[in-house]
Design a protein around this motif. Structure first.
Motif, PDB file in Angstrom:
ATOM      1  N   GLN A  94       0.828  -1.208   0.000  1.00  0.00           N
ATOM      2  CA  GLN A  94       0.000   0.000   0.000  1.00  0.00           C
ATOM      3  C   GLN A  94       0.856   1.249   0.000  1.00  0.00           C
ATOM      4  N   ALA A  95       1.922   1.261   0.775  1.00  0.00           N
ATOM      5  CA  ALA A  95       2.816   2.417   0.822  1.00  0.00           C
ATOM      6  C   ALA A  95       3.483   2.649  -0.529  1.00  0.00           C
ATOM      7  N   ALA A  96       3.908   1.558  -1.168  1.00  0.00           N
ATOM      8  CA  ALA A  96       4.546   1.685  -2.477  1.00  0.00           C
ATOM      9  C   ALA A  96       3.556   2.194  -3.519  1.00  0.00           C
ATOM     10  N   PHE A  97       2.339   1.690  -3.464  1.00  0.00           N
ATOM     11  CA  PHE A  97       1.310   2.125  -4.422  1.00  0.00           C
ATOM     12  C   PHE A  97       0.984   3.608  -4.217  1.00  0.00           C
ATOM     13  N   ALA A  98       0.857   4.029  -2.967  1.00  0.00           N
ATOM     14  CA  ALA A  98       0.571   5.434  -2.680  1.00  0.00           C
ATOM     15  C   ALA A  98       1.698   6.330  -3.180  1.00  0.00           C
ATOM     16  N   LYS A  99       2.950   5.891  -3.010  1.00  0.00           N
ATOM     17  CA  LYS A  99       4.091   6.672  -3.492  1.00  0.00           C
ATOM     18  C   LYS A  99       4.042   6.815  -5.010  1.00  0.00           C
ATOM     19  N   LEU A 100       3.705   5.726  -5.711  1.00  0.00           N
ATOM     20  CA  LEU A 100       3.648   5.765  -7.173  1.00  0.00           C
ATOM     21  C   LEU A 100       2.533   6.699  -7.652  1.00  0.00           C
ATOM     22  N   VAL A 101       1.381   6.614  -7.029  1.00  0.00           N
ATOM     23  CA  VAL A 101       0.255   7.467  -7.425  1.00  0.00           C
ATOM     24  C   VAL A 101       0.576   8.934  -7.162  1.00  0.00           C
ATOM     25  N   THR A 102       1.194   9.226  -6.024  1.00  0.00           N
ATOM     26  CA  THR A 102       1.553  10.614  -5.705  1.00  0.00           C
ATOM     27  C   THR A 102       2.564  11.164  -6.703  1.00  0.00           C
ATOM     28  N   ALA A 103       3.529  10.340  -7.090  1.00  0.00           N
ATOM     29  CA  ALA A 103       4.530  10.781  -8.063  1.00  0.00           C
ATOM     30  C   ALA A 103       3.876  11.120  -9.408  1.00  0.00           C
ATOM     31  N   LEU A 104       2.839  10.384  -9.781  1.00  0.00           N
ATOM     32  CA  LEU A 104       2.155  10.628 -11.054  1.00  0.00           C
ATOM     33  C   LEU A 104       1.174  11.794 -10.951  1.00  0.00           C
ATOM     34  N   ARG A 105       0.520  11.926  -9.798  1.00  0.00           N
ATOM     35  CA  ARG A 105      -0.532  12.917  -9.637  1.00  0.00           C
ATOM     36  C   ARG A 105      -0.010  14.342  -9.780  1.00  0.00           C
ATOM     37  N   GLN A 106       1.157  14.619  -9.255  1.00  0.00           N
ATOM     38  CA  GLN A 106       1.675  15.990  -9.255  1.00  0.00           C
ATOM     39  C   GLN A 106       1.953  16.515 -10.665  1.00  0.00           C
ATOM     40  N   PRO A 107       2.703  15.823 -11.523  1.00  0.00           N
ATOM     41  CA  PRO A 107       2.884  16.335 -12.893  1.00  0.00           C
ATOM     42  C   PRO A 107       1.604  16.265 -13.723  1.00  0.00           C
ATOM     43  N   ALA A 108       0.646  15.452 -13.287  1.00  0.00           N
ATOM     44  CA  ALA A 108      -0.633  15.373 -14.004  1.00  0.00           C
ATOM     45  C   ALA A 108      -1.544  16.555 -13.695  1.00  0.00           C
ATOM     46  N   GLY A 109      -1.207  17.343 -12.670  1.00  0.00           N
ATOM     47  CA  GLY A 109      -2.015  18.498 -12.320  1.00  0.00           C
ATOM     48  C   GLY A 109      -3.305  18.140 -11.617  1.00  0.00           C
ATOM     49  N   LEU A 110      -3.291  17.035 -10.858  1.00  0.00           N
ATOM     50  CA  LEU A 110      -4.476  16.599 -10.125  1.00  0.00           C
ATOM     51  C   LEU A 110      -4.220  16.747  -8.622  1.00  0.00           C
ATOM     52  N   ASP A 111      -5.269  17.098  -7.868  1.00  0.00           N
ATOM     53  CA  ASP A 111      -5.097  17.319  -6.436  1.00  0.00           C
ATOM     54  C   ASP A 111      -5.130  15.990  -5.673  1.00  0.00           C
ATOM     55  N   ASP A 112      -5.012  16.109  -4.357  1.00  0.00           N
ATOM     56  CA  ASP A 112      -4.919  14.896  -3.542  1.00  0.00           C
ATOM     57  C   ASP A 112      -6.265  14.258  -3.241  1.00  0.00           C
ATOM     58  N   SER A 113      -7.353  14.739  -3.912  1.00  0.00           N
ATOM     59  CA  SER A 113      -8.650  14.076  -3.746  1.00  0.00           C
ATOM     60  C   SER A 113      -8.740  12.791  -4.562  1.00  0.00           C
ATOM     61  N   ILE A 114      -7.731  12.541  -5.396  1.00  0.00           N
ATOM     62  CA  ILE A 114      -7.709  11.312  -6.188  1.00  0.00           C
ATOM     63  C   ILE A 114      -7.624  10.106  -5.246  1.00  0.00           C
ATOM     64  N   ALA A 115      -8.507   9.168  -5.433  1.00  0.00           N
ATOM     65  CA  ALA A 115      -8.521   7.942  -4.626  1.00  0.00           C
ATOM     66  C   ALA A 115      -8.206   6.755  -5.528  1.00  0.00           C
ATOM     67  N   SER A 116      -7.364   5.845  -5.048  1.00  0.00           N
ATOM     68  CA  SER A 116      -6.952   4.693  -5.856  1.00  0.00           C
ATOM     69  C   SER A 116      -7.010   3.436  -5.007  1.00  0.00           C
ATOM     70  N   GLU A 117      -7.127   2.303  -5.701  1.00  0.00           N
ATOM     71  CA  GLU A 117      -7.269   1.035  -4.983  1.00  0.00           C
ATOM     72  C   GLU A 117      -6.798  -0.098  -5.889  1.00  0.00           C
TER      73      GLU A 117
END
Length: 382
Positions: free
Chosen positions: A187-210
């Motif tokens: 879960q920690a690794a997945f969250a790190k990967l999503v956060t790394a992608l979210r920032q250059p994508a211009g999306l806020d932290d309301s993105i939820a993933s599973e």
């Protein structure tokens, strides 16, 4: 003393009598005979005697009914039986006459008996209008609704979009069950990967993933900022860049609101088609729209735009784009010859792989995950 014999005496009203040559001048009795009557208020069958005078009269031991000839209409009945109704009587009232001569006599008096009866030309008109209506719905689905969805999508408030996504989650759980992967390190690794992608994508932290524990190699996004990754895709991935490219592609659909546009188009289409086939409640439309979000079958243009978005995100991170194309090719296999590229609703995997290779750049940024984090992500469902 009056010598007129009874035979020569006229009845009141000038009815009965004899002519000078001795023939009877009494008017002929109106046609009549037995029939079956249904009053339309109960299921009781009544045997009546009818007479055809100034109007149709039906008599029985406990009933007397009259119908004006102008209001009598033929309705469908068994062979050899004349079945009629009356516009001024109960809508379900019926009279059945089996005597052919009596039926012909009634028909002769009812000049409008077949006014509402469907003829071949009438049936042809109904079929023609039905085909025209079906063609109109097809035109709406293929031409009008895509344009309407394009215009309506920007007008939908984010809160409503999130509500649509939450409704689709119910369908996801119904299809795949409660199979969320929750291993802590993964879960920690997945969250790190999503956060790394979210920032250059211009999306806020309301993105939820599973991540869901299912062998299907897939990932899809829902309206309102939710996306899912299936274990099957992780199993087929060789490195974090492959998974990152696919996730960046799904973030592109979220950024462009493709999933919301798809819901508007597919939901409206299924509602119209449901009306055509009798689904007047629109329940089928709601189910179809939810399933469409899960299937995530976007238009060719939307897929190409999401690929462009993924390529841009990977370039900003300094990571290669070719791994994403190689993963897609590995999952779907060679598709050459299966369908013309121009006609396909999605870019062919070979075309996408060629594009990812053409847009590929040498890695210039740090790895998105360490070797240990990548191993934990691969085992997130254990």
């Amino acid at each position: 003393m009056d010598s007129t014999s009874p035979d020569s005496e006229s009845e009141p009203g000038g009815g009965a009598g004899r002519s000078l040559d001795g023939t009877s001048t009494e008017p002929a009795a109106p046609p009549g005979g037995p029939a079956t009557y249904f009053d339309g208020l109960s299921n009781r069958r009544q045997t009546v005697t009818i007479s055809l005078a100034n109007q149709l009269v039906m008599r029985s031991a406990d009933n007397f009914v009259s119908w004006p000839y102008v209001d009598i209409r033929r309705v469908d009945g068994p062979s050899g039986t004349l079945r009629v109704s009356c516009l001024s009587a109960s809508p379900l009232a019926r009279l059945e006459i089996r005597d052919a001569a009596l039926a012909d006599a009634l028909i002769a008096r009812c000049v409008q008996i077949d006014e509402n009866r469907l003829t071949r030309s009438g049936i042809a008109r109904i079929v023609g209008w039905s085909l025209a209506a079906a063609a109109s719905i097809v035109a709406l689905v293929l031409v009008v609704l895509p344009r309407a969805a394009e215009r309506l999508t920007p007008l939908v408030p984010p809160a409503m979009e999130r509500h649509l996504g939450e409704a689709a989650v119910v369908q996801i759980h119904a299809l795949f069950g409660e199979k969320a992967c929750s291993e802590a390190a993964g879960q920690a690794a997945f969250a790190k990967l999503v956060t790394a992608l979210r920032q250059p994508a211009g999306l806020d932290d309301s993105i939820a993933s599973e991540v869901l524990d299912t062998p299907i190699p897939n990932a899809f996004a829902l309206p309102g900022g939710r996306f899912f990754l299936f274990r099957g895709l992780l199993d087929k991935s060789n490195d974090p860049d492959e998974v990152a490219g696919v996730l960046a592609h799904e973030l592109g659909h979220l950024k462009h609101r493709d999933n919301l546009r798809q819901v508007i188009h597919n939901g409206s289409s299924s509602f119209l088609i449901g009306l055509l086939f009798g689904d007047v409640t629109g329940a089928g439309a709601a189910i179809f729209a939810s399933r469409a979000m899960i299937d995530a079958s976007y238009s060719r243009e939307a897929e190409e735009a999401a690929d462009s978005f993924a390529i841009d995100v990977m370039h900003k991170l300094g990571r290669p784009t070719r791994p994403m194309g190689e993963l897609l090719f590995r999952i779907t296999g060679k598709e050459d010859g299966k369908r013309p590229s121009l006609w396909g609703s999605h870019p062919l995997t070979e075309d996408r792989l060629a594009r990812m290779r053409a847009e590929d750049r040498p890695a210039s940024g740090p790895p998105l995950l360490s070797a240990e984090e990548w191993k934990a992500l691969k085992g997130i469902c254990r």
